[in-house]
Design an enzyme around this catalytic site. Structure first.
Site, mmCIF file in Angstrom:
data_model
loop_
_atom_site.group_PDB
_atom_site.id
_atom_site.type_symbol
_atom_site.label_atom_id
_atom_site.label_comp_id
_atom_site.label_asym_id
_atom_site.label_seq_id
_atom_site.Cartn_x
_atom_site.Cartn_y
_atom_site.Cartn_z
ATOM 1 N N LYS A 1 38.461 -22.631 -15.331
ATOM 2 C CA LYS A 1 39.603 -22.142 -16.098
ATOM 3 C C LYS A 1 39.194 -21.755 -17.516
ATOM 4 C CE LYS A 1 44.453 -22.896 -16.748
ATOM 5 N NZ LYS A 1 44.749 -21.498 -16.561
ATOM 6 N N GLY B 1 35.281 -27.646 -20.989
ATOM 7 C CA GLY B 1 34.024 -27.478 -20.264
ATOM 8 C C GLY B 1 33.689 -26.026 -20.007
ATOM 9 N N CYS B 2 34.690 -25.254 -19.646
ATOM 10 C CA CYS B 2 34.461 -23.839 -19.350
ATOM 11 C C CYS B 2 34.118 -23.050 -20.618
ATOM 12 C CB CYS B 2 35.677 -23.239 -18.652
ATOM 13 S SG CYS B 2 35.960 -23.989 -17.039
ATOM 14 N N THR B 3 34.745 -23.415 -21.722
ATOM 15 C CA THR B 3 34.411 -22.764 -22.988
ATOM 16 C C THR B 3 32.976 -23.094 -23.386
ATOM 17 O OG1 THR B 3 36.720 -22.762 -23.693
ATOM 18 C CG2 THR B 3 35.053 -22.556 -25.426
ATOM 19 N N ALA C 1 30.705 -21.047 -21.030
ATOM 20 C CA ALA C 1 30.761 -19.621 -21.356
ATOM 21 C C ALA C 1 30.010 -19.319 -22.650
ATOM 22 C CB ALA C 1 32.213 -19.161 -21.465
#
Length: 159
Positions: free
Chosen positions: A49, A54-56, A59
């Site tokens: 998401k 975590g995804c930030t 990325a």
């Protein structure tokens, strides 16, 4: 979203051809995986998401190493089930310099057999695909977010 090959014929496993698809990027433009065949390696990373912690981190780790990936002859592509608009906002906010694809209907998750974590959350899996379209490495870890970058770079060095 257009699925060009069936995962049952190719399977998203090391040594197999990567299942082909066409999906919209953060600008609404179609991107087809096979457009890179014969030209570039592809690092395809699925993340749960946009804007989550975590995804930030993941990325941004790919962003910070983007030049190294380019020097290795690789195209980096991130995929989540977020909408095109959300992908566009995510890319702008964190100055992501690579392609983000929208898998809003989950068809790419299914095509690549991305497992759910703890049965609830979308998985975090990275595929390294060589320039001929063969999957050379798969890394699956929900919590070791920055290791997706190092695992991909290590694999690219061996190609």
């Amino acid at each position: 979203m257009t699925l060009v090959q069936d995962a049952a014929t190719t399977g998203a496993e090391v040594g197999n051809f990567a299942p082909d698809f066409t999906a919209s990027d953060q600008n609404g433009n179609p991107v087809t995986l096979s457009q890179f065949r014969g030209k570039k390696h592809v690092v395809l990373f699925f993340y749960p998401k946009s804007f989550s912690a975590g995804c930030t981190a993941e990325a941004c780790a790919f962003r910070d190493s983007h030049e190294v990936f380019k020097d290795a002859g690789a195209e980096v592509i991130g995929i989540s089930m977020d909408s095109v608009d959300t992908q566009e906002s995510f890319a702008k906010r964190f100055r992501l310099t690579y392609t983000l694809l929208s898998d809003s209907d989950g068809s790419l998750q299914k095509l690549y057999s991305i497992p759910r974590w703890m049965g609830l959350f979308r998985g975090r899996v990275t595929f390294v695909i060589d320039s001929e379209g063969i999957i050379r490495h798969v890394f699956n870890s929900q919590v070791m977010v920055k290791d997706h970058v190092s695992e991909a770079l290590e694999t690219l060095k061996s190609l």
